[in-house]
Design a protein around this motif. Structure first.
Motif, PDB file in Angstrom:
ATOM      1  N   ASN A  11      -9.809   4.053   0.050  1.00 26.49           N
ATOM      2  CA  ASN A  11      -8.771   4.928   0.597  1.00 26.49           C
ATOM      3  C   ASN A  11      -8.570   4.737   2.099  1.00 26.49           C
ATOM      4  O   ASN A  11      -7.442   4.798   2.594  1.00 26.49           O
ATOM      5  CB  ASN A  11      -9.117   6.397   0.300  1.00 26.49           C
ATOM      6  CG  ASN A  11      -9.032   6.710  -1.180  1.00 26.49           C
ATOM      7  OD1 ASN A  11      -8.293   6.064  -1.916  1.00 26.49           O
ATOM      8  ND2 ASN A  11      -9.801   7.694  -1.625  1.00 26.49           N
ATOM      9  N   LEU A  38      -5.104  -1.986  -3.151  1.00 29.87           N
ATOM     10  CA  LEU A  38      -5.854  -1.129  -2.226  1.00 29.87           C
ATOM     11  C   LEU A  38      -5.505   0.338  -2.462  1.00 29.87           C
ATOM     12  O   LEU A  38      -6.377   1.216  -2.447  1.00 29.87           O
ATOM     13  CB  LEU A  38      -5.534  -1.489  -0.775  1.00 29.87           C
ATOM     14  CG  LEU A  38      -6.052  -2.810  -0.217  1.00 29.87           C
ATOM     15  CD1 LEU A  38      -5.585  -2.983   1.226  1.00 29.87           C
ATOM     16  CD2 LEU A  38      -7.574  -2.875  -0.296  1.00 29.87           C
ATOM     17  N   ARG A  39      -4.216   0.584  -2.697  1.00 25.64           N
ATOM     18  CA  ARG A  39      -3.738   1.953  -2.909  1.00 25.64           C
ATOM     19  C   ARG A  39      -4.272   2.541  -4.219  1.00 25.64           C
ATOM     20  O   ARG A  39      -4.703   3.693  -4.269  1.00 25.64           O
ATOM     21  CB  ARG A  39      -2.213   1.955  -2.922  1.00 25.64           C
ATOM     22  CG  ARG A  39      -1.574   3.292  -3.309  1.00 25.64           C
ATOM     23  CD  ARG A  39      -0.101   3.134  -3.622  1.00 25.64           C
ATOM     24  NE  ARG A  39       0.491   4.394  -4.027  1.00 25.64           N
ATOM     25  CZ  ARG A  39       1.142   5.217  -3.216  1.00 25.64           C
ATOM     26  NH1 ARG A  39       1.310   4.884  -1.952  1.00 25.64           N
ATOM     27  NH2 ARG A  39       1.639   6.351  -3.658  1.00 25.64           N
ATOM     28  N   ALA A  72       0.822  -1.219   0.000  1.00 24.72           N
ATOM     29  CA  ALA A  72       0.000   0.000   0.000  1.00 24.72           C
ATOM     30  C   ALA A  72       0.852   1.263   0.000  1.00 24.72           C
ATOM     31  O   ALA A  72       0.375   2.326  -0.422  1.00 24.72           O
ATOM     32  CB  ALA A  72      -0.929  -0.014   1.219  1.00 24.72           C
ATOM     33  N   SER A  74      -6.616   1.573   2.579  1.00 31.77           N
ATOM     34  CA  SER A  74      -5.236   1.803   2.154  1.00 31.77           C
ATOM     35  C   SER A  74      -4.469   2.562   3.228  1.00 31.77           C
ATOM     36  O   SER A  74      -3.326   2.226   3.549  1.00 31.77           O
ATOM     37  CB  SER A  74      -5.212   2.590   0.840  1.00 31.77           C
ATOM     38  OG  SER A  74      -3.880   2.912   0.470  1.00 31.77           O
ATOM     39  N   GLN A 115      -1.221   1.236   5.386  1.00 29.04           N
ATOM     40  CA  GLN A 115       0.050   1.958   5.354  1.00 29.04           C
ATOM     41  C   GLN A 115       0.513   2.395   6.736  1.00 29.04           C
ATOM     42  O   GLN A 115       1.725   2.542   6.964  1.00 29.04           O
ATOM     43  CB  GLN A 115      -0.066   3.201   4.469  1.00 29.04           C
ATOM     44  CG  GLN A 115      -0.287   2.921   3.005  1.00 29.04           C
ATOM     45  CD  GLN A 115      -0.403   4.199   2.197  1.00 29.04           C
ATOM     46  OE1 GLN A 115       0.412   5.107   2.321  1.00 29.04           O
ATOM     47  NE2 GLN A 115      -1.426   4.280   1.360  1.00 29.04           N
TER      48      GLN A 115
END
Length: 378
Positions: free
Chosen positions: A247, A240-241, A95, A250, A254
């Motif tokens: 969002n 996902l990113r 991500a 993601s 992260q």
């Protein structure tokens, strides 16, 4: 009073050595700032597991019976039984990665492959030093400077040296800013380090960025099936990113997920740093072989860039090849810092990031290939 002194009297010399190792890792994390999220938990965990009759390990107490230790339990659940911690960590890493610089300059894919040379060189060297094939392959993966991949390969191959391998892999990740410049300067000239590379990225569409992780998963799964767990979770995190509709997930991957798993993984790996298993001649040899693998991975990427330059009009700065190792984004930052030191107007960061994210994929695939090859020989 005698009861209170039992613990002190039970301390062994190897345990004292491990206390020093733990304090050194904590020092590097806090004072030097070398990957503190990794080294600090590992250092503190090394102290915890080496305290006499440590409560973080399983033990049998008189009148009570079997008592479960938290670090041993975490190791068995998160690493030994399922390799869950290193695999889940790759969702967060995926991500965080932007494959745009790599997709806009596909030649950087080659540097990720070239920078795995040290792995196969060290596999041969470790075998010649009488390590069995499984241990030699696991030790060689240290060269990727990728902790989760090193742990996964050594666990799947049932290596006897998971602890030293994990410590070496994460330590060399942290020491990228110290080791890589020396290796790069060893095989480049000042003129080569000053080669300018204008960054003119090709626009990469959102569709391509979404398709890319899916395609990579298919290719890796067919070429190196053993790498699917890591590659698949890495690419899932990247999806996902890039998908644009998740969002919040993601962002969680992260930040919250990466931080939590890194914390647990760091302190859990300490289970393999028990003095009786860690303080051996083999451990010292593993640390040396890991350094050799890391240096030759760096040199392999640089030399490949120099080879390509023989056939190109627009030259590639050989330092970019060194970023083909998996230590993301530390290696790319090292290349950028070295470039600016030679010429303050020469910015190589985006080129280096392209090679660096390529190395992230290549190291995982290399691990899968090694697992597949070893399984056929044994």
């Amino acid at each position: 009073m005698e009861f209170l002194l039992e613990g002190i009297r039970a301390i062994t010399v190897p345990q004292l050595i491990m206390y020093v190792v733990g304090i050194l890792l904590i020092y590097l994390a806090i004072v030097k700032g070398y990957e503190p999220s990794l080294l600090l938990p590992m250092g503190f965990g090394a102290i915890l597991v080496n305290l006499p009759s440590s409560g973080v390990l399983n033990q049998t107490l008189p009148g009570i019976g079997e008592v479960q230790g938290i670090i041993e339990w975490l190791f068995k659940v998160g690493i030994d039984a399922s390799e869950a911690f290193p695999i889940l960590l790759f969702i967060g890493i995926g991500a965080m990665i932007d494959f745009g610089p790599l997709l806009s300059n596909p030649v950087m894919f080659l540097f990720g492959a070239a920078a795995q040379f040290g792995i196969f060189f060290t596999l041969s060297a470790a075998t010649l030093l009488n390590f069995n094939l499984k241990d030699a392959a696991s030790i060689a993966m240290i060269g990727a400077a990728d902790g989760p991949t090193s742990i996964l390969v050594s666990k799947i191959l049932h290596s006897n040296y998971i602890g030293p391998i994990a410590v070496a892999a994460y330590s060399y990740m942290a020491l990228v800013p110290l080791v890589q410049p020396l290796a790069i300067k060893l095989v480049t000239t000042k003129k080569e380090r000053m080669i300018r590379m204008p960054y003119n990225p090709i626009s990469v569409s959102k569709r391509v960025k979404i398709i890319f992780p899916i395609v990579v998963t298919f290719i890796a799964g067919l070429v190196a099936p053993a790498s699917v767990a890591l590659v698949g979770f890495l690419m899932f995190g990247n999806l996902l990113r890039e998908c644009g509709v998740l969002n919040s997930l993601s962002d969680t991957a992260q930040n919250a997920l990466v931080n939590l798993i890194t914390l647990l993984l760091g302190i859990t790996i300490a289970f393999s740093m028990k003095a009786e298993e860690f303080v051996t001649v083999d451990t010292l040899l593993i640390l040396v072989l890991g350094l050799v693998a890391f240096i030759f991975d760096t040199i392999g990427g640089v030399m490949f860039a120099k080879l390509i330059n023989l056939f190109r009009k627009q030259k590639i700065n050989p330092m970019v090849g060194a970023a083909g190792i998996s230590a993301f984004p530390m290696s790319a930052r090292v290349v950028q810092k070295m470039a600016i030191k030679e010429d303050p107007t020469n910015h190589l960061l985006m080129h280096a990031i392209g090679a660096n994210v390529s190395g992230q994929i290549a190291s995982v695939v290399a691990g899968g290939i090694i697992i597949g090859l070893i399984s056929k020989f044994i």
